[in-house]
Scaffold this active site. Structure first.
Site, PDB file in Angstrom:
ATOM      1  CB  ALA A  94     -38.543  16.498 -17.912  1.00  0.00           C
TER       2      ALA A  94
ATOM      3  CG  PHE B 215     -33.252  17.964 -14.147  1.00  0.00           C
ATOM      4  CD1 PHE B 215     -33.431  16.929 -13.240  1.00  0.00           C
ATOM      5  CD2 PHE B 215     -32.501  17.690 -15.287  1.00  0.00           C
ATOM      6  CE1 PHE B 215     -32.877  15.669 -13.453  1.00  0.00           C
ATOM      7  CE2 PHE B 215     -31.930  16.433 -15.523  1.00  0.00           C
ATOM      8  CZ  PHE B 215     -32.128  15.422 -14.598  1.00  0.00           C
TER       9      PHE B 215
ATOM     10  CD  GLN C 105     -40.080  12.616  -8.876  1.00  0.00           C
ATOM     11  OE1 GLN C 105     -39.300  12.859  -7.966  1.00  0.00           O
ATOM     12  NE2 GLN C 105     -40.093  13.334  -9.991  1.00  0.00           N
TER      13      GLN C 105
ATOM     14  CG  PHE D  32     -41.097  18.809  -4.540  1.00  0.00           C
ATOM     15  CD1 PHE D  32     -42.047  19.584  -5.194  1.00  0.00           C
ATOM     16  CD2 PHE D  32     -41.381  18.373  -3.257  1.00  0.00           C
ATOM     17  CE1 PHE D  32     -43.253  19.924  -4.574  1.00  0.00           C
ATOM     18  CE2 PHE D  32     -42.578  18.704  -2.636  1.00  0.00           C
ATOM     19  CZ  PHE D  32     -43.515  19.480  -3.298  1.00  0.00           C
TER      20      PHE D  32
ATOM     21  NE  ARG E 161     -34.251  20.130 -17.962  1.00  0.00           N
ATOM     22  CZ  ARG E 161     -35.176  20.442 -18.876  1.00  0.00           C
ATOM     23  NH1 ARG E 161     -35.533  21.699 -19.083  1.00  0.00           N
ATOM     24  NH2 ARG E 161     -35.741  19.501 -19.602  1.00  0.00           N
TER      25      ARG E 161
ATOM     26  CD  GLU F 298     -35.836  12.289 -12.546  1.00  0.00           C
ATOM     27  OE1 GLU F 298     -36.121  13.444 -12.171  1.00  0.00           O
ATOM     28  OE2 GLU F 298     -35.325  12.066 -13.655  1.00  0.00           O
TER      29      GLU F 298
ATOM     30  CD  GLU G  27     -38.902  20.242 -13.961  1.00  0.00           C
ATOM     31  OE1 GLU G  27     -39.257  19.924 -15.108  1.00  0.00           O
ATOM     32  OE2 GLU G  27     -37.795  19.950 -13.501  1.00  0.00           O
TER      33      GLU G  27
ATOM     34  NE  ARG H  53     -42.247  22.724  -8.821  1.00  0.00           N
ATOM     35  CZ  ARG H  53     -43.315  22.887  -8.058  1.00  0.00           C
ATOM     36  NH1 ARG H  53     -43.187  22.964  -6.754  1.00  0.00           N
ATOM     37  NH2 ARG H  53     -44.515  22.987  -8.583  1.00  0.00           N
TER      38      ARG H  53
END
Ligand code: MTE
Ligand code: HPA
Ligand code: MOS
Length: 765
Positions: free
Chosen positions: A517, A346, A199, A230, A312, A234, A719, A344
């Site tokens: 995000a 986060f 990603q 997903f 988050r 990342e 997400e 997904r």
């Protein structure tokens, strides 16, 4: 106007996916003399590396060389931020499954067989594996931190009613269908080119360059597509990419590392499991007055993205509810397990689950329908007289529509009638029980690190009127490339088949953020539109002069350019501009406006807007076995003005089902030795087609478009729908109400059949 914008057109790769023709990293043709890599993994969770003997490995069939920490000229680090994730363990292993060395051989099988011949001596050390262990031994990544608004202690004392509770929430394996994969091709001099399933191609570029000790300009990274990510690609794609690059540079040959499923599950980080406890003050109507929440998350052996994830989770600890006095404390537990990572939502899903538990407990205490308690606590809608109430972190919620949305869903899904009917049904059915719940989602859109909210695009027009489109976002199945091509085609008034969707490449658009995000379309769509506007302005100026027309009246539509009273084909316009020596190539850039965050005060407006949705889920539970299934699900979700309603529905359905899997069947079990025991689909159960509820109604909420200035008034969708699955867990809890000693037993997640049974028998862990 012949535009494909707002139309439910198919994903550009749909036919390729279903025929198996889509090329993923491992499918890219690879030279005969290319080399294959296998990892040597730690078989203890925590220990000193006394010796690594690779003599037998090197003698094995087909082996070319091995790689260890000593082969790394630059930094031995695969971490996204903190420099705390060694590529190869050096002196110390910190989790079972950590990479210690790699074998480079003529085939993947030869490399794997050889890796088993290593003699590694450890001096085992005590391992901290769980949140409870970490708390007991004060093993934290950093001291606990909190966000607070109002006076929580006073609020709790003053509240007419008070309640404490808790929930344990399990982690989740990403289970992308395509595992981690990287190919490195040595270039001229020190250069290296990579094809990866990531990603975040820019981060791969940086990490590879740092490990090799070369400049970023000597590394290029390309990503055409991922077979799912997903969040699991990342940061977790860094390790295989770095190792492939090390092998390619050491041998001078193309090198490839593709994890198999078991390896992938053992090596990579997962969704953080959480323990959340709360203390809430409320009144007889169920209005929450003060709330104190403590979140503990298992981060694993290093930071990875845990700090942003914990943030988050804190910023979603109130979900869609206005709470005047609130404190959220976050404790990042450090354990000898793989470093947990983005997944997904986060951290948002775990935060929201904690809040929905508070609501359900209040409703049970007061004997109210939980939906009523929810509605009494919602942030006021934007058009209400008291609209714009601030979140606990100080951002006014000026776009709220959750009240109207939940009302409409409750009506359309006949929530109240069905709940009455279910309560009655349960009275007559002691064994097969049913449950129903409606839960809301409010999800903040933007990277919660302000700096990351930027994107670039590159657009070329060729002289036959076709377009080459490139941007910094990556395609992982979500449909980003299709949406951006729709946006690009629409800008020029041409259909999507005139737009070439091209692989993400660090040499075309530099310094990109991860596609994450949920902001892929918001960011790259705007950057693409900006590039298109630059090109259109150039073309319009030139063509207007040619036809002595007013430049303000040049229009791009119907595959034509209207110039004054003339209408010329887009292809002819492109050709004319080229002949007139007008540049037909432009970059575009976008940075989300208006967002800001003060990390010291933990206050600000980090999100450009919020995405809203709600779901009603009805379940059935067999009280004797704990087995359960989804009977019916009704979803109403807000995507603003949809760029592509077919793709948006796909995201909503996929997100919901993935969330339902997390909360019901997907269970990660680590042994006492820290080894992941559920490392394959035989033991780790993701939802199958048959788990899709027989009735699944998905509607897009007609909101009149995003009030924030987003691309064509759309809203991010990647997400937010994941968290609609909270309704599954609440419905399961409703189904078992009154069956255990406690009227409303504490049901943890995942609510596997086993977990439900143990909860009913008062035996849950
Ligand atoms: N959908 C598919 N099919 N595959 C994926 O890997 N990842 C999700 C979501 N939807 C994912 C997906 C996650 S975690 C994010 S952040 C977004 O897609 C990223 O893409 P977007 O920003 O373009 O929505
Ligand atoms: N989502 C995904 N990745 C991120 C975020 C986020 O909010 N913030 C920093 N990295
Ligand atoms: Mo998604 S967890 O932001 O990659």
């Amino acid at each position: 106007m012949s535009s494909d914008l707002h139309k439910p057109i198919a994903h550009d790769s749909a036919a390729l996916y279903v025929t198996g023709a889509a090329k993923f990293t491992d499918d890219i043709s690879f030279p005969e003399d290319g080399l294959h890599i296998a990892l040597g993994l730690s078989s203890v969770a925590h220990g000193k590396l006394v010796s690594i003997d690779l003599e037998e490995v090197l003698k094995a069939d087909g082996v070319v060389c091995c790689l260890t920490a000593e082969d790394i000229k630059g930094k031995n680090d695969a971490s996204p931020i903190f420099g705390d994730d060694p590529v190869f363990a050096d002196g110390l292993v910190s989790y079972h499954g950590q990479s210690i060395f790699a074998v480079v051989a003529g085939s993947a099988k030869q490399a794997r067989m050889a890796a088993l011949k290593a003699q590694i001596v450890y001096e085992e050390l005590p391992a901290i594996l769980t949140i409870d262990d970490a708390i007991a031994q004060n093993s934290l990544l950093r001291p606990p931190h909190h966000k607070e608004t109002g006076d929580v202690d006073r609020g709790l004392l003053a509240a007419p009613r008070r309640l404490q509770g808790r929930i344990k929430i399990g982690g989740q394996e990403h289970f992308y269908l395509e595992g981690q994969a990287a190919i490195a091709l040595p270039g001229e001099a020190a250069e290296v080119h990579l094809h990866v399933s990531s990603q975040h191609p820019t981060e791969i570029q940086h990490k590879v360059a740092e490990a090799l000790g070369i400049g970023f300009h000597q590394v290029s990274v390309q990503v055409r597509r991922m077979g799912g990510a997903f969040g699991g690609k990342e940061s977790q794609a860094n390790l295989p990419a770095i190792i492939a690059a090390l092998a390619a540079v050491k041998t001078g040959k193309p090198a490839k590392l593709v994890y198999d499923r078991d390896e992938d599950m053992r090596v990579t980080g997962k969704r953080h499991d959480f323990q959340i406890s709360y203390d809430v003050g409320f009144n007889d109507e169920g209005r929450i007055l003060a709330l104190n929440v403590a979140q503990f998350l298992r981060c694993g052996m290093s930071f990875d993205l845990s700090l942003a994830i914990a943030d988050r989770a804190m910023m979603h600890a109130e979900n869609a509810y206005f709470i005047p006095d609130m404190r959220t404390t976050s404790t990042l537990c450090k354990t000898h397990t793989p470093s947990n990572t983005a997944f997904r939502g986060f951290g948002g899903p775990q935060g929201i689950m904690g809040m929905e538990r508070v609501i359900d407990d209040i409703a049970a205490t007061l004997g109210l329908d939980p939906l009523i308690v929810r509605q009494r606590n919602f942030y006021p809608d934007k058009d209400a007289s008291d609209g714009g109430k601030p979140t606990p972190y100080g951002q006014p919620v000026t776009d709220c529509i959750i009240g109207q949305l939940a009302d409409k869903l409750a009506r359309d899904a006949h929530y109240h009638e069905r709940r009455k009917e279910i309560v009655k049904w349960n009275e007559g059915h002691p064994i097969l029980r049913r449950g129903i719940a409606l839960t809301p989602v409010k999800f903040g859109i933007s990277f919660n690190k302000t700096m990351l909210n930027q994107a670039g695009a590159l657009v070329h027009i060729y002289t036959d009127g076709t377009i080459h489109l490139n941007h910094g976002g990556t395609e992982m199945g979500q449909g980003l490339f299709t949406k951006i091509a729709q946006i690009c085609g629409d800008a020029f008034g041409v259909p999507i088949d005139k737009v070439a969707i091209t692989p993400t490449h660090t040499g075309k658009v530099p310094n990109s953020s991860a596609t994450a995000a949920s902001s892929g379309t918001d960011l790259n769509g705007m950057a693409t539109a900006a590039a298109a506007e630059t090109l259109k302005a150039r073309m319009a100026t030139y063509l207007a002069a040619q036809y002595q027309a007013d430049v303000a009246r040049v229009r791009f539509a119907d595959e034509k350019v209207y110039v004054g009273d003339e209408a010329i084909s887009f292809a002819k316009a492109a050709m004319m501009c080229w002949q007139g020596r007008i540049s037909l190539s432009a970059t575009g850039f976008y940075a989300t406006p208006d967002i800001h965050w003060d990390p010291d005060k933990a206050k600000g407006a980090p999100f450009y807007y919020f995405a809203y949705g709600a779901a009603v889920t009805e379940v059935a539970v067999d009280r004797l076995t704990g087995e359960n299934r989804l009977l019916r699900v009704d979803i109403l979700h807000d995507v603003g003005r949809s760029i592509n309603p077919a793709l948006d529905r796909g995201q909503i359905e996929g997100g919901f089902i993935q969330g339902a899997g997390w909360l019901t069947t997907e269970e990660l079990v680590y042994g006492k030795d820290g080894r992941l025991q559920t490392h394959a689909p035989a033991t780790y159960k993701i939802p199958a087609c048959s788990d899709r509820p027989a009735i699944l109604n998905i509607d897009l909420f007609e909101s009149g478009g995003n009030p924030a200035h987003t691309i064509h008034k759309s809203k991010a969708v990647g997400e937010p729908p994941f968290m609609l699955a909270a309704s599954v867990h609440s419905a399961l809890r409703h189904a078992i109400e009154g069956l255990a000693e406690e009227r409303m037993p504490n049901l943890d997640a995942p609510a596997t059949a086993e977990q439900l049974l143990m909860t009913l028998k008062g035996m849950a862990r």
